[in-house]
Design a protein around this motif. Structure first.
Motif, PDB file in Angstrom:
ATOM      1  N   MET A 163      29.015  65.572  39.703  1.00  0.00           N
ATOM      2  CA  MET A 163      28.606  64.751  40.696  1.00  0.00           C
ATOM      3  C   MET A 163      29.369  63.364  41.084  1.00  0.00           C
ATOM      4  O   MET A 163      29.546  63.284  42.193  1.00  0.00           O
ATOM      5  N   ALA A 164      29.749  62.541  39.873  1.00  0.00           N
ATOM      6  CA  ALA A 164      30.197  61.224  40.344  1.00  0.00           C
ATOM      7  C   ALA A 164      31.780  61.735  40.112  1.00  0.00           C
ATOM      8  O   ALA A 164      32.581  62.135  39.535  1.00  0.00           O
ATOM      9  N   GLU A 165      32.358  61.083  41.509  1.00  0.00           N
ATOM     10  CA  GLU A 165      33.877  61.231  41.639  1.00  0.00           C
ATOM     11  C   GLU A 165      34.321  59.868  41.214  1.00  0.00           C
ATOM     12  O   GLU A 165      34.052  58.759  41.504  1.00  0.00           O
ATOM     13  N   ILE A 166      35.303  59.877  40.006  1.00  0.00           N
ATOM     14  CA  ILE A 166      35.853  58.504  39.675  1.00  0.00           C
ATOM     15  C   ILE A 166      37.382  58.788  39.945  1.00  0.00           C
ATOM     16  O   ILE A 166      38.087  60.037  39.902  1.00  0.00           O
ATOM     17  N   GLN A 167      38.278  57.506  39.918  1.00  0.00           N
ATOM     18  CA  GLN A 167      39.507  57.836  40.206  1.00  0.00           C
ATOM     19  C   GLN A 167      40.278  56.567  39.430  1.00  0.00           C
ATOM     20  O   GLN A 167      39.554  55.448  39.133  1.00  0.00           O
ATOM     21  N   PRO A 168      41.399  56.805  38.992  1.00  0.00           N
ATOM     22  CA  PRO A 168      42.027  55.703  38.166  1.00  0.00           C
ATOM     23  C   PRO A 168      42.465  54.759  39.330  1.00  0.00           C
ATOM     24  O   PRO A 168      42.486  54.906  40.345  1.00  0.00           O
ATOM     25  N   LEU A 169      43.271  53.690  38.899  1.00  0.00           N
ATOM     26  CA  LEU A 169      43.478  52.424  39.441  1.00  0.00           C
ATOM     27  C   LEU A 169      44.633  51.810  38.948  1.00  0.00           C
ATOM     28  O   LEU A 169      44.851  51.749  37.951  1.00  0.00           O
ATOM     29  N   ARG A 170      45.377  51.076  40.062  1.00  0.00           N
ATOM     30  CA  ARG A 170      46.471  50.275  39.577  1.00  0.00           C
ATOM     31  C   ARG A 170      45.929  48.835  39.348  1.00  0.00           C
ATOM     32  O   ARG A 170      45.703  47.923  40.305  1.00  0.00           O
ATOM     33  N   GLY A 171      45.347  48.565  38.297  1.00  0.00           N
ATOM     34  CA  GLY A 171      44.692  47.267  38.094  1.00  0.00           C
ATOM     35  C   GLY A 171      45.730  46.028  38.208  1.00  0.00           C
ATOM     36  O   GLY A 171      46.776  45.924  37.906  1.00  0.00           O
ATOM     37  N   TRP A 172      45.176  45.226  38.692  1.00  0.00           N
ATOM     38  CA  TRP A 172      45.609  43.686  38.730  1.00  0.00           C
ATOM     39  C   TRP A 172      45.125  42.754  37.529  1.00  0.00           C
ATOM     40  O   TRP A 172      43.845  42.714  37.228  1.00  0.00           O
ATOM     41  N   ARG A 173      45.954  42.227  37.021  1.00  0.00           N
ATOM     42  CA  ARG A 173      45.908  41.359  35.709  1.00  0.00           C
ATOM     43  C   ARG A 173      46.430  40.119  35.810  1.00  0.00           C
ATOM     44  O   ARG A 173      47.622  39.982  36.217  1.00  0.00           O
ATOM     45  N   TYR A 174      46.060  38.965  34.917  1.00  0.00           N
ATOM     46  CA  TYR A 174      46.855  37.868  34.649  1.00  0.00           C
ATOM     47  C   TYR A 174      48.240  38.331  34.157  1.00  0.00           C
ATOM     48  O   TYR A 174      48.314  39.167  33.230  1.00  0.00           O
ATOM     49  N   ASN A 175      49.168  37.621  34.464  1.00  0.00           N
ATOM     50  CA  ASN A 175      50.752  37.800  33.922  1.00  0.00           C
ATOM     51  C   ASN A 175      50.723  37.863  32.243  1.00  0.00           C
ATOM     52  O   ASN A 175      49.827  36.963  31.937  1.00  0.00           O
ATOM     53  N   PRO A 176      51.523  38.425  31.953  1.00  0.00           N
ATOM     54  CA  PRO A 176      51.618  38.515  30.375  1.00  0.00           C
ATOM     55  C   PRO A 176      51.579  37.051  29.637  1.00  0.00           C
ATOM     56  O   PRO A 176      51.079  37.046  28.494  1.00  0.00           O
ATOM     57  N   THR A 177      52.112  35.808  30.295  1.00  0.00           N
ATOM     58  CA  THR A 177      52.163  34.670  29.622  1.00  0.00           C
ATOM     59  C   THR A 177      50.678  34.197  29.587  1.00  0.00           C
ATOM     60  O   THR A 177      50.134  33.666  28.642  1.00  0.00           O
ATOM     61  N   LEU A 178      50.046  34.303  30.683  1.00  0.00           N
ATOM     62  CA  LEU A 178      48.552  33.865  31.135  1.00  0.00           C
ATOM     63  C   LEU A 178      47.611  34.581  30.106  1.00  0.00           C
ATOM     64  O   LEU A 178      46.625  34.125  29.545  1.00  0.00           O
ATOM     65  N   SER A 179      48.068  35.996  29.869  1.00  0.00           N
ATOM     66  CA  SER A 179      47.123  36.986  29.196  1.00  0.00           C
ATOM     67  C   SER A 179      47.107  36.611  27.775  1.00  0.00           C
ATOM     68  O   SER A 179      46.263  36.955  26.986  1.00  0.00           O
ATOM     69  N   GLN A 180      48.191  35.813  27.339  1.00  0.00           N
ATOM     70  CA  GLN A 180      48.032  35.556  25.793  1.00  0.00           C
ATOM     71  C   GLN A 180      46.888  34.732  25.549  1.00  0.00           C
ATOM     72  O   GLN A 180      46.561  34.230  24.349  1.00  0.00           O
ATOM     73  N   HIS A 181      46.349  33.998  26.564  1.00  0.00           N
ATOM     74  CA  HIS A 181      45.318  33.085  26.404  1.00  0.00           C
ATOM     75  C   HIS A 181      44.316  33.357  27.441  1.00  0.00           C
ATOM     76  O   HIS A 181      43.546  32.493  28.151  1.00  0.00           O
ATOM     77  N   ILE A 182      43.948  34.763  27.492  1.00  0.00           N
ATOM     78  CA  ILE A 182      42.863  35.260  28.308  1.00  0.00           C
ATOM     79  C   ILE A 182      41.662  34.538  28.252  1.00  0.00           C
ATOM     80  O   ILE A 182      40.934  34.501  29.435  1.00  0.00           O
ATOM     81  N   ASP A 183      41.136  33.772  27.078  1.00  0.00           N
ATOM     82  CA  ASP A 183      39.985  33.266  27.101  1.00  0.00           C
ATOM     83  C   ASP A 183      39.841  32.176  28.171  1.00  0.00           C
ATOM     84  O   ASP A 183      38.606  31.848  28.473  1.00  0.00           O
ATOM     85  N   GLU A 184      40.875  31.479  28.451  1.00  0.00           N
ATOM     86  CA  GLU A 184      40.703  30.582  29.304  1.00  0.00           C
ATOM     87  C   GLU A 184      40.463  30.733  30.914  1.00  0.00           C
ATOM     88  O   GLU A 184      40.389  30.271  31.746  1.00  0.00           O
ATOM     89  N   TYR A 185      40.647  32.091  30.956  1.00  0.00           N
ATOM     90  CA  TYR A 185      40.681  32.647  32.535  1.00  0.00           C
ATOM     91  C   TYR A 185      39.630  33.661  32.911  1.00  0.00           C
ATOM     92  O   TYR A 185      39.388  33.766  34.104  1.00  0.00           O
ATOM     93  N   VAL A 186      38.800  34.048  31.940  1.00  0.00           N
ATOM     94  CA  VAL A 186      37.767  34.957  32.079  1.00  0.00           C
ATOM     95  C   VAL A 186      36.484  33.939  32.392  1.00  0.00           C
ATOM     96  O   VAL A 186      36.565  32.958  32.163  1.00  0.00           O
ATOM     97  N   SER A 187      35.582  34.636  32.917  1.00  0.00           N
ATOM     98  CA  SER A 187      34.391  33.936  33.332  1.00  0.00           C
ATOM     99  C   SER A 187      33.116  34.862  33.340  1.00  0.00           C
ATOM    100  O   SER A 187      33.288  36.200  33.392  1.00  0.00           O
ATOM    101  N   PRO A 188      31.690  34.274  33.096  1.00  0.00           N
ATOM    102  CA  PRO A 188      30.634  35.077  33.477  1.00  0.00           C
ATOM    103  C   PRO A 188      30.367  35.799  34.726  1.00  0.00           C
ATOM    104  O   PRO A 188      31.012  35.063  35.760  1.00  0.00           O
ATOM    105  N   LEU A 189      29.662  36.821  34.915  1.00  0.00           N
ATOM    106  CA  LEU A 189      29.187  37.182  36.023  1.00  0.00           C
ATOM    107  C   LEU A 189      28.777  35.950  36.941  1.00  0.00           C
ATOM    108  O   LEU A 189      27.891  35.382  36.542  1.00  0.00           O
ATOM    109  N   PHE A 190      28.755  36.402  38.196  1.00  0.00           N
ATOM    110  CA  PHE A 190      28.322  35.301  39.149  1.00  0.00           C
ATOM    111  C   PHE A 190      26.710  35.123  39.096  1.00  0.00           C
ATOM    112  O   PHE A 190      26.489  34.174  39.355  1.00  0.00           O
ATOM    113  N   ASP A 191      26.093  36.143  38.693  1.00  0.00           N
ATOM    114  CA  ASP A 191      24.618  36.162  38.596  1.00  0.00           C
ATOM    115  C   ASP A 191      23.870  35.507  37.206  1.00  0.00           C
ATOM    116  O   ASP A 191      22.917  35.384  37.185  1.00  0.00           O
TER     117      ASP A 191
END
Length: 447
Positions: free
Chosen positions: A1-29
Motif C-alpha cells: 500500500m505505502a509507496e516509499i522512495q529513497p532521497l538525497r539527504g541534505w546534511r550539515y557539512n562534515p566539520t559541523l557534523s562532528q558537533h551535531i548536538d549544537e545544530y539539532v533542535s526539538p520539534l516545533f510543537d
C-alpha cells in the motif's frame, strides 16, 4: 500500500557534523519558549528553518536556507538512500537501555481517504496552514514525522543493524536525553526490499499530524496547478521516520490532565460528590503512589486535590453504557475517552469533544511530579493521573477510522530536527539512480 522512495539527504557539512548536538533542535510543537531562545542564539541551528521568526517567517527561512546551501553549511548526498535512524534512551526508574530502530525515507503524501496513512488525532487548521506555508516557500523539510508499520517478522531490522555499524554521525545526548545515530543504505537491492515490504503495509501516523497535513495540502495545490505532472515529482512526497509497531522499544508515555479551574466554583467536597455516581473514589495516603495504584487497570485514574488529598478513581463498569459520543467502540473503550466524557462533560458540564478542545480550563502535562506541584502551588485545582495508551489501542482506533481524544499519545523519544533534511523540489527526481525505484520492483529478497 505505502509507496516509499529513497532521497538525497541534505546534511550539515562534515566539520559541523562532528558537533551535531549544537545544530539539532526539538520539534516545533514540543520546543519550549526557553529552549527556543537558547537555540536561536546559534545562527546555524536548525530551528531557524523549522520554527523561523520574523514578520515573514517563511521568507526568512528560505533566505537562510539559500545562504546555508551556497556557503556549504548544508550539503546534499551524492546518491539517494534510505537513512537508518536509531535512538538509544532510558526511562525513569529503569536500568534498561532501549533502542528504537527505524529509517527515514520519502513517502507519498496520501490523502486520509486513501486509507494508506492513518491518523489517530485531529489537527488545528492554523497550525496546518503554518506548516503548509513554510513548505510552499522553502520546499524543504527539516524534521521527519513519525510513522508506524507492522512487521512481526522484523525483516528490515537486519539491514538497519548492518548499516548502523557505520554511522554518519551521532549525538552525544539530545534535549530529551536520547542518543541519536544516523546511517545510510544506498544498496539498490536492499532499498527495493524496503519498498516491497512497505508496499504491503498501511502506516499509522504516530507524530507530526500537522506537518503531514501541510505536505498533503502542498501536494494538492501543486497537482491542481500541474494536472499533467508525472506524479513522481519531489513535491508528491513527505519525509517520514518509520518504525516497526511490533517492536518492544516503541514506547508511549502517559499525558496527565490538569484541571486549572473547576466550573461553578466547586469546592473539593462538591467535586468529589459529583464524581460519586460514576466512579468508585478511594482515598489514598501518598499521592506519589498513584501511578502504581492505577497501573494496568482499565478506566482507573489517580486524582490529586492538593494538601495531600489523593484518591484512586475508577469508573463503575455499569455506567460505561452511558457514554453517548458518536464514535467507535474502540474509542469508547479508551481510558481518556472515559475521563473526558464522565469528568469533563458529565461532572463539569463541558459538553462534547469540540468544546473540550477549546476549553482553557484543562492542561496536558507529561511530568507526574509537576502535576502534584502545580496543584500544591495553586496553579491548578486538580490533577488526573492517567495510564499510557498501548500500541494495540492505537492500532485498533486507527483501523476503526476514528480519532482519539486530544493529547492521547506521547511517543517517546521524539525525533529531532536538523538530523537529516529533505528537499521536495521537482528537480529532486532528476537523479538517474532514482529512476530505478519509480516502478514496482519484482518480488524478491535483497542479498
Amino acid at each position: 500500500m505505502a509507496e516509499i522512495q529513497p532521497l538525497r539527504g541534505w546534511r550539515y557539512n562534515p566539520t559541523l557534523s562532528q558537533h551535531i548536538d549544537e545544530y539539532v533542535s526539538p520539534l516545533f510543537d514540543v520546543v519550549s519558549a526557553k529552549q527556543r531562545e537558547a537555540l536561536y542564539r546559534n545562527p546555524l541551528n536548525s530551528i531557524h528553518l523549522s520554527v523561523p521568526r520574523g514578520t515573514d517567517a517563511a521568507g526568512e527561512a528560505l533566505l537562510r536556507l539559500r545562504e546555508w546551501q551556497q556557503a556549504g553549511v548544508l550539503r546534499q548526498d551524492e546518491l539517494p538512500g534510505i537513512y537508518a535512524y536509531y535512538q538509544y534512551f532510558r526511562l525513569p526508574g529503569s536500568p534498561r537501555e532501549y533502542c528504537r530502530k527505524g529509517f527515514m525515507c520519502h513517502i507519498r503524501a496520501y490523502d486520509w481517504s486513501e486509507d494508506v496513512v492513518l491518523r489517530h488525532e485531529n489537527t488545528l487548521p492554523a497550525a496546518v496552514n503554518d506548516r503548509a506555508e513554510l513548505l510552499a516557500r522553502t520546499e524543504f523539510q527539516s524534521s521527519a514525522t513519525h510513522g508506524l508499520y507492522r512487521d512481526d517478522d522484523f525483516e528490515l531490522e537486519r539491514y538497519l543493524d548492518e548499516a548502523i555499524r557505520t554511522p554518519l554521525y551521532q549525538t552525544e545526548e539530545d534535549y530529551q536525553g536520547a542518543r541519536d545515530v544516523l546511517a545510510v543504505i544506498q544498496d539498490a537491492a536492499i532499498i527495493r526490499r524496503f519498498q516491497q515490504v512497505l508496499a504491503a503495509r498501511q502506516v499509522i501516523l504516530a507524530d507530526g499530524h500537522h506537518r503531514y497535513e501541510g505536505s498533503l495540502a502542498y501536494r494538492q495545490a501543486r497537482q491542481a496547478a500541474a494536472p499533467d505532472a508525472s506524479g513522481y515529482e519531489g513535491w508528491n512526497y513527505h519525509l517520514m521516520y518509520l518504525t516497526n509497531a511490533a517492536a518492544d522499544d516503541l514506547r508511549i508515555l502517559p499525558t496527565h490532565r490538569l484541571l486549572l479551574e473547576l466550573p461553578d466554583a466547586l469546592t473539593d467536597a462538591e467535586f468529589l460528590a459529583r464524581l460519586e455516581p460514576y466512579f468508585t473514589v478511594l482515598p489514598k495516603e501518598d499521592p506519589y503512589d498513584l501511578p502504581e495504584l492505577i497501573a494496568g487497570k482499565p478506566w482507573a485514574f489517580g486524582l490529586y486535590l492538593g494538601e495531600g488529598q489523593a484518591y484512586k478513581v475508577r469508573l463503575r463498569p455499569e455506567v460505561h453504557a452511558q457514554l453517548s459520543w458518536n464514535t467507535t467502540p474502540e474509542v469508547k473503550a479508551l481510558d481518556l475517552t472515559v475521563l473526558h466524557f464522565f469528568v469533563l462533560e458529565k461532572v463539569l458540564g463541558i459538553v462534547g469533544p469540540d468544546a473540550q478542545r477549546q476549553w482553557p480550563g484543562v492542561a496536558y502535562v507529561r511530568n507526574f511530579p509537576e502535576c502534584l506541584q502545580r496543584v500544591d502551588h495553586g496553579q491548578a485545582r486538580a490533577a488526573f493521573i492517567t495510564n499510557e495508551v498501548t500500541m494495540d489501542e492505537v492500532e485498533r482506533v486507527c483501523h476503526s477510522g476514528a480519532v482519539m481524544p486530544p493529547k492521547s499519545t506521547f511517543f517517546y523519544p521524539k525525533t529531532i530536527g536538523g538530523f537529516l533534511f529533505s528537499s521536495i523540489e521537482a528537480s529532486e527526481t532528476a537523479h538517474p539512480f532514482l529512476a530505478e525505484f519509480l516502478t514496482p520492483a519484482p518480488t524478491g529478497t535483497a542479498s
